[in-house]
Design an enzyme around this catalytic site. Structure first.
Site, PDB file in Angstrom:
ATOM      1  N   LYS A 149      66.895  56.156  93.711  1.00  0.00           N
ATOM      2  CA  LYS A 149      65.925  57.250  93.675  1.00  0.00           C
ATOM      3  C   LYS A 149      64.551  56.641  93.873  1.00  0.00           C
ATOM      4  O   LYS A 149      64.096  55.821  93.076  1.00  0.00           O
ATOM      5  CB  LYS A 149      65.985  57.986  92.331  1.00  0.00           C
ATOM      6  CG  LYS A 149      65.235  59.305  92.327  1.00  0.00           C
ATOM      7  CD  LYS A 149      66.014  60.377  93.065  1.00  0.00           C
ATOM      8  CE  LYS A 149      65.407  61.759  92.865  1.00  0.00           C
ATOM      9  NZ  LYS A 149      66.230  62.820  93.466  1.00  0.00           N
ATOM     10  N   SER A 214      67.862  58.945  97.637  1.00  0.00           N
ATOM     11  CA  SER A 214      67.134  60.208  97.568  1.00  0.00           C
ATOM     12  C   SER A 214      65.730  59.906  97.069  1.00  0.00           C
ATOM     13  O   SER A 214      65.459  58.818  96.554  1.00  0.00           O
ATOM     14  CB  SER A 214      67.842  61.211  96.650  1.00  0.00           C
ATOM     15  OG  SER A 214      67.987  60.685  95.345  1.00  0.00           O
ATOM     16  N   ALA A 215      64.833  60.856  97.229  1.00  0.00           N
ATOM     17  CA  ALA A 215      63.441  60.666  96.840  1.00  0.00           C
ATOM     18  C   ALA A 215      63.026  61.777  95.889  1.00  0.00           C
ATOM     19  O   ALA A 215      63.515  62.905  95.982  1.00  0.00           O
ATOM     20  CB  ALA A 215      62.532  60.654  98.071  1.00  0.00           C
ATOM     21  N   LYS A 311      75.375  68.983 104.657  1.00  0.00           N
ATOM     22  CA  LYS A 311      76.040  68.652 103.400  1.00  0.00           C
ATOM     23  C   LYS A 311      77.274  69.522 103.185  1.00  0.00           C
ATOM     24  O   LYS A 311      78.318  69.050 102.725  1.00  0.00           O
ATOM     25  CB  LYS A 311      75.060  68.824 102.234  1.00  0.00           C
ATOM     26  CG  LYS A 311      74.014  67.741 102.142  1.00  0.00           C
ATOM     27  CD  LYS A 311      72.909  68.084 101.156  1.00  0.00           C
ATOM     28  CE  LYS A 311      73.410  68.228  99.748  1.00  0.00           C
ATOM     29  NZ  LYS A 311      72.305  68.359  98.771  1.00  0.00           N
ATOM     30  N   SER A 330      74.778  64.121  98.979  1.00  0.00           N
ATOM     31  CA  SER A 330      73.355  63.915  99.208  1.00  0.00           C
ATOM     32  C   SER A 330      73.047  63.991 100.691  1.00  0.00           C
ATOM     33  O   SER A 330      73.764  63.428 101.515  1.00  0.00           O
ATOM     34  CB  SER A 330      72.941  62.539  98.651  1.00  0.00           C
ATOM     35  OG  SER A 330      71.587  62.266  98.919  1.00  0.00           O
TER      36      SER A 330
END
Length: 349
Positions: A149, A214-215, A311, A330
């Site tokens: 992350k 992911s961010a 997704k 994701s």
């Protein structure tokens, strides 16, 4: 989970097994938030865990990495998965085992101007190596999934920096790209000499087949969770991975199943599946065709949500084999698996 702020199920499950938040190593969630870095599940878990950890909620994420994935498209189940230490475990190992082991760490606080740059690649690569050591994993071939992350800085924080002028979505893409390339460098999938500022989002041959990045706006550092098999682990679980060449490729998940010793019996049902958990990274929206056939994920009126539709596609493919719709899925697959496809990791007992 009945909603993104629902922590009751996790708290009840921990209590039922005799665990507390002090035993938790990491938390992962699929939540029905918008997927654009504004989910609040991590905040809910921080408030739920803070009293037991003896720290303010804002410090919880420094002790327990929280990787929350927003956007439950298609039939994706909202849920939470928790990794715990079990010091009272009766599991034993003879040293030959290769049971599941995890290592968690974070980078130092990242300068917003370094996000999405080679400097961030280096920081993530160092953190991955540290997490491998913490997991007791010596061989890169034993690493099967790396969850990261990263920060998602605001446009205001990027003024006069290398990403100045980019919209928010592009900033998130660059952050994910840097995280994935950091994993690739750490595991020898990519040479550090090939990482320059102009390869980000441009050279799909530079990629990691085990990264899932992911961010989120809630982070100022990058949280790293390495999952693999270690001969020192007494866990009865194992993890394996595969590569999805496109969104309807069953062979990636079959490769992952074989890697954990499951050679037959598929497709499974909810009653027969031996799978405990699946981690999917979708890059389905990375191209405009599938097996030579044009698709319009990125070009019809739902184009802005192509990542979400992608997704749903890859989730349906994998869920139809493992027999369970509850899995991490994701999007944002920059430099993570082949464009148009993705990556998959499976944990089984």
């Amino acid at each position: 989970m009945t909603s993104p702020e629902d922590t009751a199920g996790v708290e009840a499950a921990l209590a039922a097994e005799g665990f507390s938040p002090t035993d938790v190593r990491a938390v992962m969630c699929m939540t029905e938030s918008d997927g654009f870095g504004r989910g609040y599940a991590s905040l809910a878990f921080a408030h739920a865990f803070a009293p037991a950890l003896g720290c303010p909620p804002e410090d919880v994420a420094q002790q327990i990495p929280m990787i929350m994935i927003g956007g439950c498209s298609g039939l994706v189940t909202p849920y939470a998965a928790v990794f715990v230490d079990d010091p009272a475990s009766s599991w034993v190992t003879d040293g030959s085992g290769g049971g599941l082991s995890i290592g968690v760490t974070t980078t130092a606080t990242l300068n917003p101007l370094d996000v999405g740059t080679p400097a961030m690649v280096d920081a993530v690569a160092d953190a991955v190596r540290s997490a491998m050591a913490a997991a007791g994993i010596d061989k890169v071939a034993d690493v099967h999934n790396v969850q990261i992350k990263t920060p998602w800085p605001s446009s205001a924080a990027l003024l006069d920096g290398p990403l100045s002028g980019l919209d928010a979505g592009s900033v998130g893409a660059m952050a994910r790209a840097a995280g994935a390339l950091g994993v690739a460098v750490a595991l020898g999938e990519v040479s550090r000499a090939d990482i320059t500022a102009d390869v980000f989002l441009r050279d799909p041959n530079l990629r990691s087949d085990v990264a899932s990045v992911s961010a989120g706006t809630e982070r100022v550092d990058a949280a790293v969770l390495v999952m693999g098999n270690s001969p020192t682990s007494a866990s009865p679980y194992r993890i394996g991975h595969g590569v999805l060449r496109d969104g309807i490729d069953p062979h990636g998940v079959l490769d992952a199943l074989r890697a954990v010793g499951i050679d037959s019996g598929w497709p499974f049902t909810a009653d027969t599946t031996p799978v405990e958990h699946v981690f999917l990274k979708s890059a389905v929206d990375g191209t405009d065709e599938c097996r030579g056939r044009r698709h319009v994920l990125r070009t019809d009126y739902l184009g802005p949500y192509s990542w979400l539709l992608g997704k749903a596609v890859v989730h349906a493919t994998v869920a139809s084999i493992v027999g369970d719709p509850m899995m991490q899925v994701s999007g944002g697959g920059e430099h993570q698996g082949p464009p148009g496809g993705g990556t998959v990791a499976v944990i089984a007992r």
